[in-house]
Design a protein around this motif. Sequence first.
Motif, PDB file in Angstrom:
ATOM      1  N   ALA A  93       0.809  -1.269  -0.243  1.00 43.63           N
ATOM      2  CA  ALA A  93       0.103  -0.158   0.083  1.00 43.63           C
ATOM      3  C   ALA A  93       0.816   1.338  -0.090  1.00 43.63           C
ATOM      4  CB  ALA A  93      -0.922  -0.084   1.182  1.00 43.63           C
ATOM      5  N   THR A  94       2.152   1.248   0.666  1.00 39.73           N
ATOM      6  CA  THR A  94       2.772   2.341   0.504  1.00 39.73           C
ATOM      7  C   THR A  94       4.007   2.505  -0.266  1.00 39.73           C
ATOM      8  OG1 THR A  94       4.113   1.391   2.781  1.00 39.73           O
ATOM      9  CG2 THR A  94       2.358   2.794   2.972  1.00 39.73           C
ATOM     10  N   SER A  95       4.121   1.487  -1.121  1.00 41.06           N
ATOM     11  CA  SER A  95       5.339   1.403  -1.954  1.00 41.06           C
ATOM     12  C   SER A  95       5.443   2.481  -2.995  1.00 41.06           C
ATOM     13  CB  SER A  95       5.271   0.026  -3.022  1.00 41.06           C
ATOM     14  OG  SER A  95       4.170   0.082  -3.673  1.00 41.06           O
ATOM     15  N   ARG A  96       4.431   3.330  -3.191  1.00 34.96           N
ATOM     16  CA  ARG A  96       4.482   4.322  -4.012  1.00 34.96           C
ATOM     17  C   ARG A  96       4.709   5.560  -3.520  1.00 34.96           C
ATOM     18  NH1 ARG A  96       3.633   2.696  -9.490  1.00 34.96           N
ATOM     19  NH2 ARG A  96       2.423   0.916  -9.692  1.00 34.96           N
ATOM     20  N   ILE A 145       6.632   8.286   8.694  1.00 33.27           N
ATOM     21  CA  ILE A 145       5.790   9.099   9.640  1.00 33.27           C
ATOM     22  C   ILE A 145       4.517   8.668   9.619  1.00 33.27           C
ATOM     23  CG2 ILE A 145       5.053  11.428   9.822  1.00 33.27           C
ATOM     24  CD1 ILE A 145       7.635  12.493   8.603  1.00 33.27           C
ATOM     25  N   ALA A 146       3.591   8.493   8.559  1.00 36.25           N
ATOM     26  CA  ALA A 146       2.225   7.908   8.662  1.00 36.25           C
ATOM     27  C   ALA A 146       2.012   6.632   9.356  1.00 36.25           C
ATOM     28  CB  ALA A 146       1.825   7.808   7.390  1.00 36.25           C
ATOM     29  N   LEU A 147       2.936   5.737   9.385  1.00 32.87           N
ATOM     30  CA  LEU A 147       3.081   4.289   9.941  1.00 32.87           C
ATOM     31  C   LEU A 147       3.055   4.714  11.514  1.00 32.87           C
ATOM     32  CD1 LEU A 147       4.452   2.073   7.278  1.00 32.87           C
ATOM     33  CD2 LEU A 147       2.155   2.520   7.948  1.00 32.87           C
ATOM     34  N   MET A 148       4.284   5.703  11.670  1.00 35.52           N
ATOM     35  CA  MET A 148       4.662   5.915  13.211  1.00 35.52           C
ATOM     36  C   MET A 148       3.425   6.409  14.008  1.00 35.52           C
ATOM     37  SD  MET A 148       7.190   4.290  13.896  1.00 35.52           S
ATOM     38  CE  MET A 148       7.590   4.771  15.618  1.00 35.52           C
ATOM     39  N   THR A 206       1.715   4.847  17.040  1.00 31.41           N
ATOM     40  CA  THR A 206       1.493   5.753  18.356  1.00 31.41           C
ATOM     41  C   THR A 206       0.021   5.707  18.833  1.00 31.41           C
ATOM     42  OG1 THR A 206       3.273   7.159  17.617  1.00 31.41           O
ATOM     43  CG2 THR A 206       1.862   7.889  19.480  1.00 31.41           C
ATOM     44  N   ILE A 207      -1.093   5.932  17.634  1.00 29.22           N
ATOM     45  CA  ILE A 207      -2.487   6.004  18.248  1.00 29.22           C
ATOM     46  C   ILE A 207      -2.849   4.701  18.903  1.00 29.22           C
ATOM     47  CG2 ILE A 207      -4.561   6.023  17.087  1.00 29.22           C
ATOM     48  CD1 ILE A 207      -3.288   8.282  15.359  1.00 29.22           C
ATOM     49  N   GLY A 208      -2.149   3.491  18.223  1.00 33.01           N
ATOM     50  CA  GLY A 208      -2.652   2.112  18.614  1.00 33.01           C
ATOM     51  C   GLY A 208      -2.121   2.004  19.874  1.00 33.01           C
TER      52      GLY A 208
END
Length: 111
Positions: A71-74, A82-85, A89-91
């Motif tokens: 999903a994030t390869s592009r 940053i989006a995944l972190m 963090t929210i999780g």
Amino acid sequence: MPSLASTRPRTPLALYALTAGAFGIGTTEFVIMGLLLQVSADLHVSIAAAGLLISGYALGVFVGAPLLTAATSRLPHKTALIALMVIFTIGNVASALAPSYGVLMLARVIT
């Protein structure tokens, strides 16, 4: 003659940030092992059920890693990281505030 210390390349700050992030992710996965008795008592579940929280996190990694990679390869690497972190963090905040076993399991799988 220059000193040896001045000829060594400097370690970029981003490398320290990645190291801290990797440590945080690894700690998040396994810290619950030391808290099984407390989690079991607080959520009124068996120790075995509390232990499944470790497996839930691992299942999330097993299923999520290939999906998120695709999903994030592009995306630019920095943006994806940053989006995944942020999701991580929210999780973890959701895990810390989870009022029930089901919510905690869901938060750990998402994390």
